[in-house]
Design an enzyme around this catalytic site. Structure first.
Site, PDB file in Angstrom:
ATOM      1  N   ASN A   1       1.038  -1.248   0.011  1.00 22.16           N
ATOM      2  CA  ASN A   1       0.180  -0.001   0.009  1.00 22.16           C
ATOM      3  C   ASN A   1       0.841   1.246  -0.100  1.00 22.16           C
ATOM      4  OD1 ASN A   1       0.480   0.864   2.882  1.00 22.16           O
ATOM      5  ND2 ASN A   1      -0.321  -1.188   3.131  1.00 22.16           N
TER       6      ASN A   1
ATOM      7  N   PHE B   1      -4.046   3.437  15.009  1.00 22.08           N
ATOM      8  CA  PHE B   1      -4.359   4.395  14.098  1.00 22.08           C
ATOM      9  C   PHE B   1      -5.448   3.982  13.149  1.00 22.08           C
ATOM     10  CE2 PHE B   1      -1.207   7.718  13.581  1.00 22.08           C
ATOM     11  CZ  PHE B   1      -0.761   7.842  14.587  1.00 22.08           C
TER      12      PHE B   1
END
Ligand code: PMT
Length: 392
Positions: free
Chosen positions: A207, A321
């Site tokens: 990613n 997160f």
């Protein structure tokens, strides 16, 4: 941070003394006012003239023959913000730990009214010797700050810990001497960057995470006095000074590394963008285009690292997160409950991924606190301050 500050640079007899010249130059370039104190042995490696030519306000070499100063070891650190001994030999650490004041530098250390920092430089066996480690422990207990040492190849040919940090890294870490030590000696484990899941030996799925936010948090934690372990997915970022780094590739490797490290840590910050899925059976040979049919990929779920850590019996304080494309706070809070963590730092992919700035919201069970958009370094400092509040 350094502009107008008086820094006293203590230089002892090590080959790393040549790096102190560059250190002084960089400090002055950043606006610091610098004086230098040299031991006799230091003057065998570099001369007082070198430091004078580079802009030192004064270079003290002895308590006895300074024409312009009556008591050099007392006056040297008056108004100083920091006394940084770089390089610091095993000998100066031993003297400082015992309060021995038999030359101008050791006397100045004993008389210092400002924080004292040491950048050790010595052979790796000298560094690991029990006597040196006892002295380091004593000095740390007395409030001294240790910057390094680094590890790598040494002047004598040995390899290991004991190299003086590079001047740029020292300056970065020195900022910690001016910052409040919010996480003093707290052991913090951080994951950062992307993971990479192989399809075959040359292709894989990853990613756009750059690792910048996680690395900035590692740096801010070190500056706040923490001992930081950073488990990083594939990224070319430089390791922040003072951080212990472990490189991994896949989500499972990250899981293994985290589970191995976590028992030694009090805080876990999961910043990495971990792949939720991996290819069940990656091909062992390169998949050839000649096989006209597009390959079919079967996925299997990766372990959830954050949830696994939070579920441990002696779990550290956990921060997750959440990078979302929409419904930021609702999605982040759902993750907070699902993974059973007290704090999720929520950010939108468009604001955060592979950017130098970030706009985050601290999401807790009963509160959502947005921060204004700022550099990732500033976001990191705000997060460290928040964590310090929660764990203290
Ligand atoms: O690296 P940068 O370019 O600086 O970008 C920063 C960032 C966008 C990657 C970072 O700010 C961020 O948001 N990281 C979390 C990315 C994410 O989407 O995570 P998630 O929603 O898939 O997972 C939620 C939490 O669980 C995260 O703390 C994640 O690290 C963790 N997780 C996820 C999956 C998994 N298998 N194990 C995990 O531990």
């Amino acid at each position: 941070m350094l502009t107008g500050q008086k820094i006293v640079l203590g230089v002892t007899g090590s080959i790393a003394a040549y790096k102190s010249c560059e250190l002084l130059r960089l400090l002055i370039k950043r606006g610091a006012r610098c004086s230098v104190i040299m031991t006799q042995a230091a003057q065998r490696f570099v001369t007082p003239l070198t430091f004078e030519a580079l802009g030192a306000e004064s270079v003290i070499t002895s308590d006895w023959d300074q024409a312009d100063c009556a008591i050099p070891h007392i006056e040297a650190t008056r108004d100083a913000k920091l006394l940084l001994v770089a390089p610091a030999t095993a000998n100066i650490l031993a003297k400082a730990a015992q309060g021995i004041a038999d030359d101008v530098l050791s006397a100045a250390i004993l008389a210092a009214r400002c924080p004292v920092a040491f950048a050790p430089a010595m052979n790796t066996y000298m560094w690991h010797n029990n006597a040196t480690q006892r002295n380091v422990a004593q000095l740390t207990q007395d409030g001294a700050i240790f910057l390094g040492p680094d590890s790598g190849e040494q002047a004598c040919g040995d390899v290991g810990s004991g190299r003086m940090l590079e001047p740029e890294d020292l300056i970065e870490l020195m900022q910690g001497a001016f910052a409040p030590r919010l996480l003093d000696r707290c052991r913090v484990l951080i994951t950062a960057g992307p993971t990479y899941e192989p399809i075959d030996p040359v292709r894989g799925i990853t990613n756009l995470s750059s690792g910048k936010q996680g690395f900035a948090i590692a740096k801010a934690a070190v500056l706040a006095g923490a001992e930081v372990t950073l488990i990083a997915g594939p990224t070319a970022l430089k390791t922040p000074a003072g951080v212990r780094r472990i490189d991994v590739l896949t989500a499972r490797e990250m899981y293994e590394a985290v589970m191995e490290e976590v028992p030694r840590h009090e805080v876990f910050i999961s910043v990495a963008a971990v792949a939720d899925w991996r290819i069940e059976k990656p091909a062992t040979h390169k998949i050839k285009k000649e096989f006209t049919q597009a390959p079919e990929l079967t996925f299997t779920e990766n372990p959830d690292i954050l949830a696994s850590v939070a579920a441990l019996e002696n779990a550290p304080y956990c921060v997750g997160f959440a990078a979302e494309t929409d419904n930021l706070i609702d999605n982040a809070r759902a993750k907070l409950y699902r993974k059973n963590v007290p704090l999720i730092v929520a950010n939108l992919v468009k604001d955060a991924m592979n950017k130098d700035t970030n706009a985050v919201v601290f999401v807790e069970r009963d509160a959502a606190t947005p921060l204004t958009k700022a550099t990732k370094e500033a976001v990191a400092q705000a997060l460290i301050a928040k964590i310090a509040q929660e764990v203290s």
